[in-house]
Design an enzyme around this catalytic site. Sequence first.
Site, PDB file in Angstrom:
ATOM      1  N   ARG A 152       0.845  -1.214   0.015  1.00 42.22           N
ATOM      2  CA  ARG A 152       0.023   0.125   0.038  1.00 42.22           C
ATOM      3  C   ARG A 152       0.857   1.139  -0.112  1.00 42.22           C
ATOM      4  NH1 ARG A 152      -0.467   1.113   5.625  1.00 42.22           N
ATOM      5  NH2 ARG A 152       0.150  -0.244   6.951  1.00 42.22           N
ATOM      6  N   ASP A 154       7.901  -9.555   8.564  1.00 43.26           N
ATOM      7  CA  ASP A 154       8.079  -8.219   9.283  1.00 43.26           C
ATOM      8  C   ASP A 154       9.601  -7.979   9.224  1.00 43.26           C
ATOM      9  OD1 ASP A 154       8.574  -6.448  11.162  1.00 43.26           O
ATOM     10  OD2 ASP A 154       7.269  -7.540  12.772  1.00 43.26           O
ATOM     11  N   VAL A 155       9.850  -6.781   8.702  1.00 39.18           N
ATOM     12  CA  VAL A 155      11.203  -6.445   8.327  1.00 39.18           C
ATOM     13  C   VAL A 155      12.203  -6.265   9.510  1.00 39.18           C
ATOM     14  CG1 VAL A 155      10.728  -5.435   6.188  1.00 39.18           C
ATOM     15  CG2 VAL A 155      10.546  -3.876   8.108  1.00 39.18           C
ATOM     16  N   ASN A 203      11.321   0.336   1.969  1.00 43.91           N
ATOM     17  CA  ASN A 203      10.236   1.281   1.891  1.00 43.91           C
ATOM     18  C   ASN A 203       9.354   1.207   3.061  1.00 43.91           C
ATOM     19  OD1 ASN A 203       7.878   3.170   0.525  1.00 43.91           O
ATOM     20  ND2 ASN A 203       6.999   1.226   1.218  1.00 43.91           N
ATOM     21  N   TYR A 239      11.028   9.938  14.239  1.00 42.89           N
ATOM     22  CA  TYR A 239      10.936   9.821  12.775  1.00 42.89           C
ATOM     23  C   TYR A 239      11.858  10.725  12.414  1.00 42.89           C
ATOM     24  CZ  TYR A 239       8.820   9.668   8.249  1.00 42.89           C
ATOM     25  OH  TYR A 239       8.668   9.593   7.022  1.00 42.89           O
ATOM     26  N   LYS A 275      15.118   9.131   9.985  1.00 37.45           N
ATOM     27  CA  LYS A 275      15.391   9.470   8.688  1.00 37.45           C
ATOM     28  C   LYS A 275      16.476  10.161   8.336  1.00 37.45           C
ATOM     29  CE  LYS A 275      11.575   7.415   6.898  1.00 37.45           C
ATOM     30  NZ  LYS A 275      11.514   6.518   6.173  1.00 37.45           N
TER      31      LYS A 275
HETATM   32  P1  NDP Z   1       1.979   3.815   4.978  1.00 38.42           P
HETATM   33  O1  NDP Z   1       1.828   3.943   6.337  1.00 38.42           O
HETATM   34  O2  NDP Z   1       0.961   4.068   3.669  1.00 38.42           O
HETATM   35  O3  NDP Z   1       2.688   2.349   4.577  1.00 38.42           O
HETATM   36  C1  NDP Z   1       3.501   1.690   5.240  1.00 38.42           C
HETATM   37  C2  NDP Z   1       3.999   0.490   4.904  1.00 38.42           C
HETATM   38  O4  NDP Z   1       4.879  -0.117   5.641  1.00 38.42           O
HETATM   39  C3  NDP Z   1       2.971  -0.692   4.573  1.00 38.42           C
HETATM   40  O5  NDP Z   1       2.872  -1.219   3.424  1.00 38.42           O
HETATM   41  C4  NDP Z   1       3.146  -1.655   5.808  1.00 38.42           C
HETATM   42  O6  NDP Z   1       2.785  -2.703   5.479  1.00 38.42           O
HETATM   43  C5  NDP Z   1       4.767  -1.472   5.924  1.00 38.42           C
HETATM   44  N1  NDP Z   1       5.281  -1.741   6.979  1.00 38.42           N
HETATM   45  C6  NDP Z   1       5.341  -1.295   8.210  1.00 38.42           C
HETATM   46  N2  NDP Z   1       5.656  -1.827   9.173  1.00 38.42           N
HETATM   47  C7  NDP Z   1       6.286  -2.898   8.506  1.00 38.42           C
HETATM   48  C8  NDP Z   1       7.109  -4.005   9.296  1.00 38.42           C
HETATM   49  N3  NDP Z   1       7.411  -4.101  10.428  1.00 38.42           N
HETATM   50  N4  NDP Z   1       7.390  -5.133   8.399  1.00 38.42           N
HETATM   51  C9  NDP Z   1       6.989  -4.942   6.892  1.00 38.42           C
HETATM   52  N5  NDP Z   1       6.374  -4.025   6.365  1.00 38.42           N
HETATM   53  C10 NDP Z   1       5.928  -3.056   7.448  1.00 38.42           C
HETATM   54  O7  NDP Z   1       3.355   4.482   4.588  1.00 38.42           O
HETATM   55  P2  NDP Z   1       3.670   5.581   3.330  1.00 38.42           P
HETATM   56  O8  NDP Z   1       3.412   4.515   1.995  1.00 38.42           O
HETATM   57  O9  NDP Z   1       3.266   6.971   3.096  1.00 38.42           O
HETATM   58  O10 NDP Z   1       5.436   5.330   3.494  1.00 38.42           O
HETATM   59  C11 NDP Z   1       6.108   4.578   2.829  1.00 38.42           C
HETATM   60  C12 NDP Z   1       7.739   5.301   3.127  1.00 38.42           C
HETATM   61  O11 NDP Z   1       7.686   6.515   2.679  1.00 38.42           O
HETATM   62  C13 NDP Z   1       8.115   5.216   4.657  1.00 38.42           C
HETATM   63  O12 NDP Z   1       9.384   4.793   4.734  1.00 38.42           O
HETATM   64  C14 NDP Z   1       7.822   6.585   5.018  1.00 38.42           C
HETATM   65  O13 NDP Z   1       8.466   6.920   6.170  1.00 38.42           O
HETATM   66  C15 NDP Z   1       8.206   7.381   3.624  1.00 38.42           C
HETATM   67  N6  NDP Z   1       7.709   8.541   3.675  1.00 38.42           N
HETATM   68  C16 NDP Z   1       6.554   8.816   3.276  1.00 38.42           C
HETATM   69  C17 NDP Z   1       5.931  10.274   3.360  1.00 38.42           C
HETATM   70  C18 NDP Z   1       4.513  10.661   3.310  1.00 38.42           C
HETATM   71  O14 NDP Z   1       4.079  11.889   3.208  1.00 38.42           O
HETATM   72  N7  NDP Z   1       3.796   9.607   3.050  1.00 38.42           N
HETATM   73  C19 NDP Z   1       6.994  11.430   3.079  1.00 38.42           C
HETATM   74  C20 NDP Z   1       8.355  10.799   3.184  1.00 38.42           C
HETATM   75  C21 NDP Z   1       8.787   9.645   3.313  1.00 38.42           C
HETATM   76  P3  NDP Z   1       2.316  -3.941   6.357  1.00 38.42           P
HETATM   77  O15 NDP Z   1       1.004  -2.991   6.952  1.00 38.42           O
HETATM   78  O16 NDP Z   1       1.452  -4.855   5.440  1.00 38.42           O
HETATM   79  O17 NDP Z   1       3.025  -4.383   7.047  1.00 38.42           O
END
Ligand code: NDP
Length: 260
Positions: A26, A73-74, A100, A167, A171
């Site tokens: 997602r 789980d990463v 990501n 956070y 980063k």
């Molecule tokens: P979302 O919260 O929409 O998605 C986060 C994703 O990370 C999900 O797919 C989730 O999958 C996965 N995830 C979280 N924890 C774990 C885990 N322990 N193991 C495996 N997967 C994990 O976030 P965004 O798409 O917005 O963000 C993606 C990246 O971009 C992040 O690193 C964020 O910090 C960075 N970012 C985002 C910005 C924004 O404005 N949106 C701005 C700057 C950076 P699942 O739940 O299936 O585990």
Amino acid sequence: MSLSPADAQSAFDLTGRVAVVTGGSRGLGKGFADVLGRAGATVVIVGRDEDAGSQAVHSLAENDVTASFQHADVTRPADVRRVLEDTLRLFGRVDILINNAGACVHAPALDVTPEDWRHVMDVNLDAVWSCSQIFGRHFVESTAGVIVNIGSMSGIIVNRPQWQPAYNASKAAVHHLTKSLAAEWAPYGVRVNALAPGYINTDMSPVDDPAFQQHWIDDAPMRRYGTVEELAPAVLFLASDASSFITGSVLVADGGYTAF
Ligand code: NDP
């Protein structure tokens, strides 16, 4: 020597390559998986939500992308090692890792609990480290590979009005880890870069919340948030041969936010 438009375009072609995208089911990760797949890569999506992962694989398949979901789980290195082994078993190779997956907690510093701090650091920094080390070992042995870490403009500036110290620190660390690994692994043909997005419309960033309108939108040079679709090509650039002379860079894609 002259480079034709077709040559330039072919530098973005990922046909025959295999890309692993953590958090690819997602948000931004889904867009990254999509653009890499459409550029020809086979895509492995890593996440914890089985249903979201299956749906993402299904929508990639509709665009003729070969994809698989790996439940992992990463923050658990054993899970990450299994993702590498399964990817090699299923597809015979791995060329690209997109780190990501991420998490954010909004809280003033004095209210951040030890659990909040540990959670953000575990996902955003420790997991980027262990995924990079586990895949990096394979890349160094193969003398080829590309890692793209998703950092943030929060590693460069302090966001407002919401406070998010863990956070921001995580980063900033990702950006410098990117440079450290890039320097060390360049002699082995492995490139490591980071993408630092600004506010992008996903579950993590409530860009439509009126509470954030002034500082997130009105104060930004472009006066808008970004979309997954306009960020994804930047990842394709860093993951492909189009950036073959780029390593240790942090590419900022923030609509000019950090210019002020
Ligand atoms: P979302 O919260 O929409 O998605 C986060 C994703 O990370 C999900 O797919 C989730 O999958 C996965 N995830 C979280 N924890 C774990 C885990 N322990 N193991 C495996 N997967 C994990 O976030 P965004 O798409 O917005 O963000 C993606 C990246 O971009 C992040 O690193 C964020 O910090 C960075 N970012 C985002 C910005 C924004 O404005 N949106 C701005 C700057 C950076 P699942 O739940 O299936 O585990």
